[in-house]
Design a protein around this motif. Structure first.
Motif, PDB file in Angstrom:
ATOM      1  N   ALA A 184       0.830  -1.204   0.000  1.00 46.83           N
ATOM      2  CA  ALA A 184       0.000   0.000   0.000  1.00 46.83           C
ATOM      3  C   ALA A 184       0.866   1.257   0.000  1.00 46.83           C
ATOM      4  O   ALA A 184       0.640   2.196  -0.784  1.00 46.83           O
ATOM      5  N   ARG A 185       1.864   1.279   0.872  1.00 47.19           N
ATOM      6  CA  ARG A 185       2.706   2.478   0.961  1.00 47.19           C
ATOM      7  C   ARG A 185       3.479   2.717  -0.337  1.00 47.19           C
ATOM      8  O   ARG A 185       3.717   3.859  -0.737  1.00 47.19           O
ATOM      9  N   ALA A 186       3.852   1.619  -1.011  1.00 47.98           N
ATOM     10  CA  ALA A 186       4.555   1.772  -2.289  1.00 47.98           C
ATOM     11  C   ALA A 186       3.685   2.458  -3.331  1.00 47.98           C
ATOM     12  O   ALA A 186       4.190   3.031  -4.295  1.00 47.98           O
ATOM     13  N   ARG A 187       2.362   2.417  -3.105  1.00 48.18           N
ATOM     14  CA  ARG A 187       1.426   3.063  -4.023  1.00 48.18           C
ATOM     15  C   ARG A 187       0.840   4.333  -3.431  1.00 48.18           C
ATOM     16  O   ARG A 187      -0.132   4.885  -3.956  1.00 48.18           O
ATOM     17  N   PRO A 191      -4.488 -11.366 -11.906  1.00 52.05           N
ATOM     18  CA  PRO A 191      -3.692 -10.133 -11.990  1.00 52.05           C
ATOM     19  C   PRO A 191      -4.587  -8.890 -11.906  1.00 52.05           C
ATOM     20  O   PRO A 191      -5.627  -8.813 -12.571  1.00 52.05           O
ATOM     21  N   VAL A 192      -4.171  -7.924 -11.081  1.00 47.70           N
ATOM     22  CA  VAL A 192      -4.923  -6.676 -10.913  1.00 47.70           C
ATOM     23  C   VAL A 192      -3.949  -5.516 -10.754  1.00 47.70           C
ATOM     24  O   VAL A 192      -2.759  -5.702 -10.498  1.00 47.70           O
ATOM     25  N   GLU A 193      -4.510  -4.328 -10.890  1.00 52.47           N
ATOM     26  CA  GLU A 193      -3.799  -3.092 -10.584  1.00 52.47           C
ATOM     27  C   GLU A 193      -4.597  -2.343  -9.520  1.00 52.47           C
ATOM     28  O   GLU A 193      -5.835  -2.404  -9.511  1.00 52.47           O
ATOM     29  N   VAL A 194      -3.893  -1.634  -8.637  1.00 50.88           N
ATOM     30  CA  VAL A 194      -4.549  -0.860  -7.582  1.00 50.88           C
ATOM     31  C   VAL A 194      -3.921   0.523  -7.531  1.00 50.88           C
ATOM     32  O   VAL A 194      -2.696   0.657  -7.580  1.00 50.88           O
TER      33      VAL A 194
END
Length: 697
Positions: free
Chosen positions: A607-610, A691-694
């Motif tokens: 999460a923090r990486a995003r 596979p997903v993107e957030v």
């Protein structure tokens, strides 16, 4: 005021825990665990006890309803509903043939002894071959795998947890979901007892699960369990820990098994599983040293792209190490009927050419239902849905909505007007588990402690609810087909169960008269190879030739995963003790506090990486769909894995007021559908490791 206690059992999941129902003035008032039950011993989970809330829910369907011209649902009589549905079916089949009709059968039907035969007989008489079921979103791979290896789809040896020294569990969380393909009440207690005896218990899962003690979870990338199992077998082979005598005497195609697992030594498998090679080696040594080692696998693996192959290697982990049919290993459970022969079939004869290509016989892949309705030629025009909700339980929600809206006839037989029922032309109210007689048939061949119980209806059905068998019997009569009701208004439908009981020296009359659960002898090894194995040559097929294409596909998938790397974000389903598929979505007690929505669980570092804080609003998307929701940090997740609870997404479900107020989002909207979205060997849907993107919303 008259009050009585009625002994019954739960029909939410496989353990069928014993319950005591308090009935006051003919109304079901309360459910408690049956503390005198000889097997479940006073255990029942919150979902089972909440059955009273579902029974009394004011949103339940109590009367047949027809969609009027203005879209409103209007009440009709049963005679009117039966004549209306039968007339529409007759006209559609006369014009377009029997395959204009399709059937979709949901999970609760598996816990209703009379429903399945009634549905099957009705469809067979009409001649439709377009039969779909929730099994292809759940466990179809296991029936295919056991049929290929053991010669029968009903053979599923379970861990002998009372005696095992080592147990390895893949893709299961029994503290929350209470087990699948092992019927066991209070599994947390049983596992705790095993640990107390000194047994080593490991869970292979993409997240630290509630069932595991500290240090017991082997974190793995989702949809890669096959390669972990192969690496473990490869390492056991390297240690000379395989039972070569058993393999020579009782195994076929052993060399092919050796060749396949040799492709995936621990170091190579680690590149896609994320499980370090030294962990695989340690587990192999511990398994080899155990006096009795056992294995188990559940839906977290079933729903990957290679569930049948994974179940094959699970069986090999037991058989090739000499732990199949061994005390403390995996043992076939025989309950009130020795059922192995009932599922006997040669695997390579289990496939047929269909309009969708070559598929396994039986239920068609649920992922093809929308395609069948929207087909340009010979489309499905009428659909009967029984205790199911394909709009939310199958991938591709937007395409499914388009398909349901196109139907000339949609009949839903259910407890509720659910999300699928919003599109129905006819809604027919079904009884719940406390309004019908039943036996606990679902756990047959899977029970850790075998038993059977008869339960009369606890109370009379409310309103005009009817049992599924009766609804199909009335429809059959209206269409001029054979019907159980031809023999009179109260036919004896239990001859099959009585016959099965006679195989064990008992009768249904005896069971009914006793009012007690009947427990059988504990699991006993020693009969599997002589009496229960069903292959034509009497040997366990260690690498079925019919798997050839799938084995090459496995290598292609491995190379794809290898190129992808361990950082690619993958979506899994997270089991929740306050949700059971979609039919528990309307229970107020399950939605209190912060349980009013489903959240996307994300590892804090991911999460923090995003740039995402805990409880941030995000969008999650891929080529199949997009959702907007809130995240929650979960440090127990493996890095690169996000988790979302299914069963939600009831926005606009007017027939379920609590669910509509707390809709959450439909996890399955992100899943693939269509021709490449299921496993070729079993028709099992691809539903995990997606596979997903957030990103921030």
């Amino acid at each position: 005021m008259s009050e009585r206690e009625v002994r019954t059992f739960c029909r939410v999941c496989e353990p069928a825990c014993g319950l005591l129902a308090t009935v006051r003035e003919g109304r079901l008032e309360k459910l408690l665990p049956d503390r005198e039950h000889p097997v479940t011993r006073g255990f029942a989970c919150n979902k089972g006890l909440a059955g009273v809330e579902i029974h009394r829910d004011p949103d339940r369907l109590d009367f047949p309803l027809r969609r009027a011209g203005d879209g409103r649902a209007e009440r009709v009589t049963w005679d009117g509903a039966i004549d209306g549905v039968a007339g529409a079916l007759r006209a559609l089949i006369a014009e377009h043939g029997p395959n204009a009709l399709a059937m979709y059968v949901g999970n609760p039907s598996a816990f209703n002894t009379l429903a399945g035969p009634a549905i099957g007989a009705f469809g067979a008489q009409l001649g439709t071959k377009r039969n779909f079921s929730s099994g292809t979103q759940d466990c179809a791979n296991k029936f295919a795998g056991s049929e290929a290896v053991f010669g029968s789809s009903t053979i599923h040896p379970i861990p002998d947890l009372a005696h095992t020294d080592f147990v390895l569990v893949f893709g299961a969380n029994p503290r929350v979901s209470h087990g699948s393909f092992i019927s066991i009440a209070d599994p947390a207690r049983v596992l705790r007892n095993a640990r107390t005896r000194g047994a080593k218990v490991y869970f292979v899962n993409p997240r630290e699960i509630e069932s595991a003690e500290p240090g017991e979870t082997i974190l793995i990338r989702p949809d890669t369990d096959l390669y972990f199992m192969a690496a473990l077998l490869c390492e056991l082979d390297r240690l000379n820990a395989l039972d070569l005598e058993t393999l020579r005497a009782r195994g076929a195609h052993v060399a092919e098994l050796h060749a396949f697992v040799a492709r995936y030594p621990a170091e190579r498998a680690a590149q896609v599983t994320g499980v370090p090679a030294d962990v695989v080696r340690r587990l192999a040594r511990e398994m080899a040293a155990a006096r009795g080692a056992s294995v188990h696998m559940s839906t977290g693996v079933n729903m990957g792209r290679q569930g049948t192959l994974a179940y094959w290697l699970l069986h090999m982990l037991s058989f090739a190490t000499g732990n199949l049919d061994r005390r403390g290993g995996n043992i076939l459970s025989v309950g009130f009927y020795p059922a192995a022969k009932a599922g006997r079939r040669e695997f390579d004869r289990s496939f047929a050419d269909t309009e969708f290509g070559r598929l396994r016989r039986g239920s068609l892949p649920g992922n093809l239902l929308a395609d069948a309705i929207l087909a340009g030629e010979n489309p499905v025009r009428a659909l009967i849905v029984v205790s199911g909700n394909p709009l939310l339980s199958i991938g591709g929600e937007s395409r499914m909505r388009e398909a349901l809206a196109k139907l000339d006839l949609l009949v839903c037989i259910d407890l509720y007007k659910n999300a699928t029922g919003e599109y129905a032309h006819w809604l027919l109210p079904a009884t719940d588990m406390f309004e019908r007689a039943d036996v606990n048939i679902t756990g047959l061949g899977l029970q850790h402690e075998p038993w059977i119980q008869w339960s009369d209806a606890v109370v009379e059905p409310r309103g005009e609810r009817r049992e599924e068998w009766w609804i199909f019997a009335r429809l059959a009569q209206a269409l001029g087909l054979k019907s159980p009701l031809d023999a009179g208004p109260a036919p004896d439908l239990w001859g099959r169960i009585d016959h099965m009981l006679h195989a064990r020296g008992h009768s249904l009359d005896e069971l009914r008269a006793s009012g007690q659960p009947l427990a059988f002898e504990p699991l006993t090894p020693g009969k599997f190879f002589a009496e229960q194995l069903q292959t034509g040559d009497g040997k366990v097929d260690c690498c079925p030739p019919a798997f050839a294409d799938a084995l090459e596909r496995a290598e292609r998938i491995f190379l794809e995963l290898e190129r992808e790397g361990l950082e690619r974000l993958k979506l899994i389903t997270r089991r929740d003790p306050y949700m059971h598929n979609s039919w528990y979505a309307n229970v107020p007690a399950m939605k209190r506090g912060d349980r009013d929505r489903n959240r996307l669980y994300v590892h804090p570092a991911d999460a923090r990486a995003r740039g995402l804080a805990d409880r941030a609003k995000v969008r999650i998307w891929n080529g199949h769909g997009e959702l907007a929701l809130e995240i929650a940090y979960d440090a127990g997740l493996m890095r690169g894995v996000v988790a979302l609870t299914h069963g939600w997404g009831n926005r606009g479900s007017s027939g379920m007021s609590v669910a509509a107020r707390t809709p959450g989002v439909n996890a399955n909207a992100l899943l693939p559908i269509g021709a490449d979205s299921f496993e070729p060997l079993s028709s099992q849907a691809f539903m995990t490791g997606i596979p997903v993107e957030v990103a921030a919303l």
